[in-house]
Design a protein around this motif. Structure first.
Motif, PDB file in Angstrom:
ATOM      1  N   UNK A   1      24.863  54.873 104.798  1.00 23.16           N
ATOM      2  CA  UNK A   1      23.680  55.441 103.490  1.00 23.16           C
ATOM      3  C   UNK A   1      22.072  55.353 104.436  1.00 23.16           C
ATOM      4  N   UNK A   2      22.105  54.217 104.741  1.00 20.50           N
ATOM      5  CA  UNK A   2      20.575  53.611 105.967  1.00 20.50           C
ATOM      6  C   UNK A   2      20.235  54.958 106.835  1.00 20.50           C
ATOM      7  N   UNK A   3      21.755  54.704 107.572  1.00 17.57           N
ATOM      8  CA  UNK A   3      21.327  56.318 108.691  1.00 17.57           C
ATOM      9  C   UNK A   3      20.895  57.008 108.415  1.00 17.57           C
ATOM     10  N   UNK A   4      21.587  57.496 106.959  1.00 18.94           N
ATOM     11  CA  UNK A   4      21.369  59.496 106.447  1.00 18.94           C
ATOM     12  C   UNK A   4      19.588  59.102 106.128  1.00 18.94           C
TER      13      UNK A   4
ATOM     14  N   UNK B   1      31.650  47.502 103.340  1.00 14.70           N
ATOM     15  CA  UNK B   1      30.190  47.789 102.573  1.00 14.70           C
ATOM     16  C   UNK B   1      29.580  47.013 103.567  1.00 14.70           C
ATOM     17  N   UNK B   2      29.926  46.408 104.097  1.00  9.84           N
ATOM     18  CA  UNK B   2      28.486  46.890 105.900  1.00  9.84           C
ATOM     19  C   UNK B   2      28.725  47.962 105.931  1.00  9.84           C
ATOM     20  N   UNK B   3      29.783  48.541 105.995  1.00 10.60           N
ATOM     21  CA  UNK B   3      29.332  50.141 106.773  1.00 10.60           C
ATOM     22  C   UNK B   3      28.879  51.141 106.327  1.00 10.60           C
TER      23      UNK B   3
ATOM     24  N   UNK C   1      17.631  48.029 103.303  1.00  9.27           N
ATOM     25  CA  UNK C   1      17.625  46.931 104.636  1.00  9.27           C
ATOM     26  C   UNK C   1      17.063  45.936 104.387  1.00  9.27           C
ATOM     27  N   UNK C   2      16.182  46.088 104.005  1.00  3.33           N
ATOM     28  CA  UNK C   2      15.065  44.665 103.269  1.00  3.33           C
ATOM     29  C   UNK C   2      15.698  43.189 102.325  1.00  3.33           C
TER      30      UNK C   2
ATOM     31  N   UNK D   1      23.180  45.985  99.425  1.00  6.65           N
ATOM     32  CA  UNK D   1      23.224  46.898 100.146  1.00  6.65           C
ATOM     33  C   UNK D   1      23.191  48.620 100.283  1.00  6.65           C
ATOM     34  N   UNK D   2      24.936  48.011 100.002  1.00  4.26           N
ATOM     35  CA  UNK D   2      25.115  49.007  99.394  1.00  4.26           C
ATOM     36  C   UNK D   2      24.455  49.907  98.480  1.00  4.26           C
ATOM     37  N   UNK D   3      23.951  48.654  96.815  1.00  2.15           N
ATOM     38  CA  UNK D   3      23.676  49.835  95.795  1.00  2.15           C
ATOM     39  C   UNK D   3      22.064  50.499  95.753  1.00  2.15           C
ATOM     40  N   UNK D   4      21.204  50.107  96.613  1.00  4.98           N
ATOM     41  CA  UNK D   4      19.919  49.882  97.518  1.00  4.98           C
ATOM     42  C   UNK D   4      19.931  51.373  97.706  1.00  4.98           C
ATOM     43  N   UNK D   5      21.096  51.154  98.913  1.00  5.53           N
ATOM     44  CA  UNK D   5      20.981  52.563  99.613  1.00  5.53           C
ATOM     45  C   UNK D   5      21.430  53.884  99.595  1.00  5.53           C
ATOM     46  N   UNK D   6      22.544  53.660  98.348  1.00  3.97           N
ATOM     47  CA  UNK D   6      23.307  54.672  97.765  1.00  3.97           C
ATOM     48  C   UNK D   6      22.190  55.258  96.051  1.00  3.97           C
TER      49      UNK D   6
END
Length: 459
Positions: free
Chosen positions: A165-168, A158-160, A182-183, A218-223
């Motif tokens: 997504x954050x990198x994109x 999940x962290x990955x 990230x926040x 993290x996954x939910x928000x970045x997606x």
């Protein structure tokens, strides 16, 4: 708020890519500032988590979490290595105004990153007894670290995904939303850590459970940001996945080899400190949490200049690429010098906040006094590696990182410890970074000049 068409990079191919126009220093500062804000939030939360655990007044708990952090640092370093090809490939496609390629690569690379992260966790978990023993775990610290890792490591996948997504988002120039994603990790941790550690009495295991919940957020928000604001994901195409795997792993493999140099060196250093007992390991754990908070700007800078370099390479703006490196050096000098002064001034309050016993406090204070000298040269390696990884020279990044982590650290830390104990080991790792830092940044400028000579003029 996400309906602003100016942020929909993938849907506006006729607009100039964000980093190809405007001040390069402004791009460096904005990307670094927003990246640092997100990193500082996470690192401070990690610091506060360890602070909570230190308030349990059991040095073995602090030391155990410190050992668990060494292992998690290894998995996160692999994840960071997997982020590098995502940022390089997506930013290069956007810089060359190929949004469909960017969308395809973002999807394929995110899937590949998640798959590798899952495999890494499956390999490490059964090896924990051997790994923890090798880095100096005692009977008590071993149990703490093992339990912590069995809770936290399974969600590495999940962290990955969140990191991908954050990198994109950052490759698209949307540093603000990447920071918000990230926040979200920090926000969840701030709320849940004290509840689980103290309220439910779970102690160190409570901190590990919090990590898992924060990764889901993290996954939910970045997606949401990636799909609603940029439309940079699409349905997986398995044929494209296999095609994209080749350029992905061509960058990822040397990048991973580069990144695992740091946790390998950290594991060696922890082993050196373990020779001097749990108080020395506890000092190492505190240093490991203070360092990323203090020098978050350096970590963020390494991630910030990658998309800027990548887009300008795609646009064949070599003048802007060289200026970006010069701007990064200017930022490093000012930032590291300022942080060094701050750490010297607050060295005593830091040790008091952690209820550090005398031996632990002494080691931490020596680190604060040496931190700027150590981290200036380490920062040069970070900046150079970001350039190498994004400009097609990932093996140079591998060379310099492993060179610093082996020839530039192991003999210096070992003999420093023999001569001056834990404090001597700290002096050693600083001395060993000098040559590699200077050589790496000189080589980074050389690679840009070489790319410029090899370039075919744009028609």
């Amino acid at each position: 708020m996400d309906s602003n068409p100016s942020v929909k990079t993938a849907e506006a191919p006729n607009e100039p890519p964000r980093f190809v126009v405007g001040s390069t220093m402004r791009h460096v500062l904005v990307m670094t500032g927003t990246g640092a804000a997100g990193l500082v939030a996470i690192f401070i939360v990690d610091l506060v988590s360890l602070l909570y655990i230190s308030w349990l007044n059991d040095p073995s708990l602090t030391a155990g979490v410190g050992l668990a952090t060494v292992v998690m640092f290894f998995t996160i370093s692999i994840n960071v290595g997997l982020m590098i090809p995502i940022g390089a490939l997506v930013s290069r496609s956007l810089g060359a105004r190929r949004p469909d390629d960017a969308r395809r690569l973002a999807t394929s690379c995110s899937i590949l990153m998640a798959a590798v992260a899952a495999v890494v966790s499956l390999i490490i978990l059964p090896l924990l007894p051997t790994i923890l023993t090798m880095i100096g775990a005692s009977e008590q610290t071993y149990e703490v670290a093992r339990n912590f890792l069995w809770i936290a490591l399974p969600t590495n996948v999940l962290m990955a995904i969140g990191m991908a997504f954050s990198t994109v988002l950052r490759a698209a120039g949307d540093a603000k939303r990447s920071m918000y994603a990230t926040l979200s990790v920090a926000a969840v941790t701030v709320v849940l850590d004290p509840i689980l550690i103290f309220g439910l009495g779970l102690k160190t295991n409570g901190a590990a459970v919090t990590i898992n919940i924060a990764r889901v957020a993290y996954v939910y928000v970045s997606f949401l940001y990636l799909t609603r604001a940029h439309d940079l994901l699409r349905r997986p195409d398995w044929a494209a996945l296999f095609t994209d795997a080749r350029p992905f792993f061509a960058i990822a493999i040397p990048a991973i080899l580069t990144n695992i140099a740091a946790p390998a060196a950290n594991a060696f250093f922890t082993g050196v400190m373990a020779r001097f007992g749990d108080q020395a390991i506890a000092a190492s754990a505190i240093i490991d949490r203070v360092t990323p908070v203090a020098f978050a700007g350096v970590f963020a800078l390494a991630g910030a200049i990658g998309p800027v370099l990548g887009q300008n390479w795609g646009a064949q703006r070599y003048d802007r690429m060289k200026q970006t490196l010069r701007d990064a050096l200017t930022f490093t000098i000012v930032y590291v010098g300022s942080v060094w002064l701050m750490l010297v001034l607050v060295q005593v309050p830091i040790t008091r906040a952690f209820n550090a016993p005398p031996a632990t406090a002494e080691i931490v204070q020596v680190f604060c006094q040496l931190s700027g000298f150590i981290w200036f040269f380490v920062s040069l390696v970070f900046v150079a590696n970001a350039s190498f990884n994004n400009l097609g020279y990932p093996l140079l990044s591998t060379f310099f990182n492993w060179g610093r982590a082996t020839l530039g650290m192991i003999p210096f830390a070992y003999f420093g410890a023999e001569i001056g104990g834990p404090k001597g080991a700290l002096v050693g790792i600083g001395a060993g970074s000098v040559v590699f830092g200077i050589a790496a940044i000189i080589t980074a400028f050389w690679t840009i000049r070489r790319l410029e000579r090899q370039a075919i003029p744009a028609v």
